[in-house]
Design a protein around this motif. Sequence first.
Motif, PDB file in Angstrom:
ATOM      1  N   THR A 155       0.821  -1.210   0.000  1.00 35.68           N
ATOM      2  CA  THR A 155       0.000   0.000   0.000  1.00 35.68           C
ATOM      3  C   THR A 155       0.851   1.255   0.000  1.00 35.68           C
ATOM      4  O   THR A 155       0.594   2.215  -0.743  1.00 35.68           O
ATOM      5  N   LEU A 156       1.886   1.273   0.830  1.00 40.08           N
ATOM      6  CA  LEU A 156       2.776   2.436   0.877  1.00 40.08           C
ATOM      7  C   LEU A 156       3.472   2.660  -0.463  1.00 40.08           C
ATOM      8  O   LEU A 156       3.554   3.791  -0.962  1.00 40.08           O
ATOM      9  N   CYS A 157       3.976   1.590  -1.049  1.00 39.15           N
ATOM     10  CA  CYS A 157       4.666   1.709  -2.335  1.00 39.15           C
ATOM     11  C   CYS A 157       3.715   2.213  -3.415  1.00 39.15           C
ATOM     12  O   CYS A 157       4.090   3.046  -4.257  1.00 39.15           O
ATOM     13  N   PHE A 211       7.803   0.937   8.772  1.00 40.13           N
ATOM     14  CA  PHE A 211       7.074   0.608   7.547  1.00 40.13           C
ATOM     15  C   PHE A 211       7.318   1.623   6.436  1.00 40.13           C
ATOM     16  O   PHE A 211       7.644   1.242   5.310  1.00 40.13           O
ATOM     17  N   ALA A 212       7.129   2.924   6.747  1.00 42.23           N
ATOM     18  CA  ALA A 212       7.154   3.923   5.681  1.00 42.23           C
ATOM     19  C   ALA A 212       8.554   4.169   5.151  1.00 42.23           C
ATOM     20  O   ALA A 212       8.776   4.185   3.939  1.00 42.23           O
ATOM     21  N   ALA A 213       9.530   4.371   6.053  1.00 40.22           N
ATOM     22  CA  ALA A 213      10.876   4.715   5.594  1.00 40.22           C
ATOM     23  C   ALA A 213      11.685   3.494   5.203  1.00 40.22           C
ATOM     24  O   ALA A 213      12.314   3.473   4.143  1.00 40.22           O
ATOM     25  N   LEU A 214      11.685   2.459   6.061  1.00 36.93           N
ATOM     26  CA  LEU A 214      12.582   1.323   5.834  1.00 36.93           C
ATOM     27  C   LEU A 214      11.996   0.252   4.926  1.00 36.93           C
ATOM     28  O   LEU A 214      12.510  -0.009   3.833  1.00 36.93           O
ATOM     29  N   LEU A 215      10.922  -0.391   5.365  1.00 41.68           N
ATOM     30  CA  LEU A 215      10.427  -1.565   4.646  1.00 41.68           C
ATOM     31  C   LEU A 215       9.903  -1.208   3.260  1.00 41.68           C
ATOM     32  O   LEU A 215      10.171  -1.933   2.282  1.00 41.68           O
ATOM     33  N   ALA A 216       9.134  -0.120   3.140  1.00 42.10           N
ATOM     34  CA  ALA A 216       8.604   0.245   1.826  1.00 42.10           C
ATOM     35  C   ALA A 216       9.720   0.609   0.859  1.00 42.10           C
ATOM     36  O   ALA A 216       9.668   0.269  -0.328  1.00 42.10           O
ATOM     37  N   THR A 217      10.749   1.292   1.352  1.00 49.27           N
ATOM     38  CA  THR A 217      11.860   1.668   0.475  1.00 49.27           C
ATOM     39  C   THR A 217      12.612   0.439  -0.010  1.00 49.27           C
ATOM     40  O   THR A 217      12.925   0.319  -1.206  1.00 49.27           O
ATOM     41  N   GLN A 244      -0.080   2.821   7.997  1.00 46.80           N
ATOM     42  CA  GLN A 244      -0.920   3.752   7.243  1.00 46.80           C
ATOM     43  C   GLN A 244      -2.319   3.216   6.978  1.00 46.80           C
ATOM     44  O   GLN A 244      -2.506   2.057   6.602  1.00 46.80           O
ATOM     45  N   ALA A 245      -3.316   4.128   7.152  1.00 45.52           N
ATOM     46  CA  ALA A 245      -4.696   3.820   6.790  1.00 45.52           C
ATOM     47  C   ALA A 245      -5.275   4.844   5.819  1.00 45.52           C
ATOM     48  O   ALA A 245      -6.279   4.569   5.161  1.00 45.52           O
TER      49      ALA A 245
END
Length: 534
Positions: free
Chosen positions: A214-216, A240-246, A342-343
């Motif tokens: 979802t973030l990507c 989630f937003a900075a590390l895993l999605a990147t 994120q929602a």
Amino acid sequence: MAVPATASVRDANRYRPATVTGLVDLIDVQVRERPYARALVVTGERVHLSYRGLSALADGVATRLGATGLSRGDAIGLIGANTAEFVVALLGAARAGLMVAPLDPALPLTQLSARVAALGARAVLLGRSAAGAPQPVANGASLPVPTWPLRVDVSRAGTAALTFTPGAAPAPEAMGAASELSVRDALVLFTAGTSERARMVPLTHANVAASVRTLCATYELGPEDATVAVMPFFHGHGLFAALLATLASGGCVLLPERGRFAAGSFWDDMRAVGATWFTAAPAIHEILLDRSEREYPGPQAPPLKFVRSGSAPLNPATQRALERTFGVPLLSAYGMTESSHQAASEPLPGRGALKHGSVGRPTGVEVRVLDRGGRACPVGVEGELWVHGPTVARGYLGDRDETASTFVDGWLRTGDLGVLDEDGYLSLTGRIKNLINRGGEKISPEHVEDILAGCPGVAEAAVFAVPDPVYGQRVGAAVVVRDGESVGTGEILRYCRDRLAAFEVPDRLELVAALPYTAKGALDRKAVQARYAP
């Protein structure tokens, strides 16, 4: 809002959705297709670590953990700052089939011990702690389980070496909440609060994958993107937003030299990695705005596509000021630990309208606004936000009562108040538990704070309940004035009287040097209440 001229929608043909099923295969596509692309930038010398190098380090951790006697599905803790050690330990433990609980390295030993015991973790991995933070488990200080230090050294040439010698894991004990976990689980995140009140949120690999995808998709992240890790990895925002999605999208994350945000080196870090975006809490955005006249590099700034804000409401005036400074949209987002971060989010330019003051539209989930009777509220009518979707956790570990009241038929009762407009955009109006009851009038402190923050010269504000024998509660406020400004309490109160109902205007207003914040960058309301309400 007019979109800044420098902002543009990326070519849809260049964006490819992330294909992950959880932490285990988070970087597999990149290792196969782009093995020598940079995944991390680390150390004060800003050395590049490739996806192939990161994967080899994670495999080394997994192999050594497999020889300790730990079984797939066992829980372990992870204590560390935003360093290569944290990333390697997280991915390596996942590949070993273990469930990881990131822990705040700044917590005192008593709270760390309480969380480890409550979870039933069988061991704790130790990365490097943030500079200046306590290191309660260093030098043999005892937690209730074995602690295994892990170190990663990366040369200027990008060659990495792992130092990690775990001992034998102790026999499992029938204690803690780990018995509720399974091999499907990837993470346990602790909600904000003290060790006695913080709740344990189990997130499955499917939750993680849904959040990352979802973030990507929301921000169309890809291999050409890079960011600086601003928020701590032991909370969902940074993780989630900075590390895993990147990493899932093939981008690059710069890990600051000391493992945490440092305003003085932030823009140098951003330029060093060629950052295209970053995400932070409003408190950090305020810091960057206050320092922008002397530190923002202007034409020498990296080519940003957007900036993101989360973890707490962002004042629209600050949002507009930051956009003028950066020349790109600043997108507000909303989420919770229980929804795997994120929602909702404001969309990228060209993907929808930017409505500042809102947190955008739902992303990957369904959001309802319900009244106290569980009925859907009409457009524009305030109610409690309920969230449903693949990122929502199944409940809390070791807390059946709270699980039953918060998770209802697959829906998450957020405890947040908000409204939906005719276009499906969500605006937050407060927290149910924060409401101030002044003689029967229910006052949202977040609304009053938003008005206070819009007063010229005011940097930030915190609103709290003051006990009162007549009205039950009155409205108090602590206000921080911007450096170099001379605005006084009388001027601030006059500003409020023109914009608030009479019962909402603070009865007590105090000018203070700074406000307390939690580790994830949200206003610490308990500390505010204790400090200013008596």
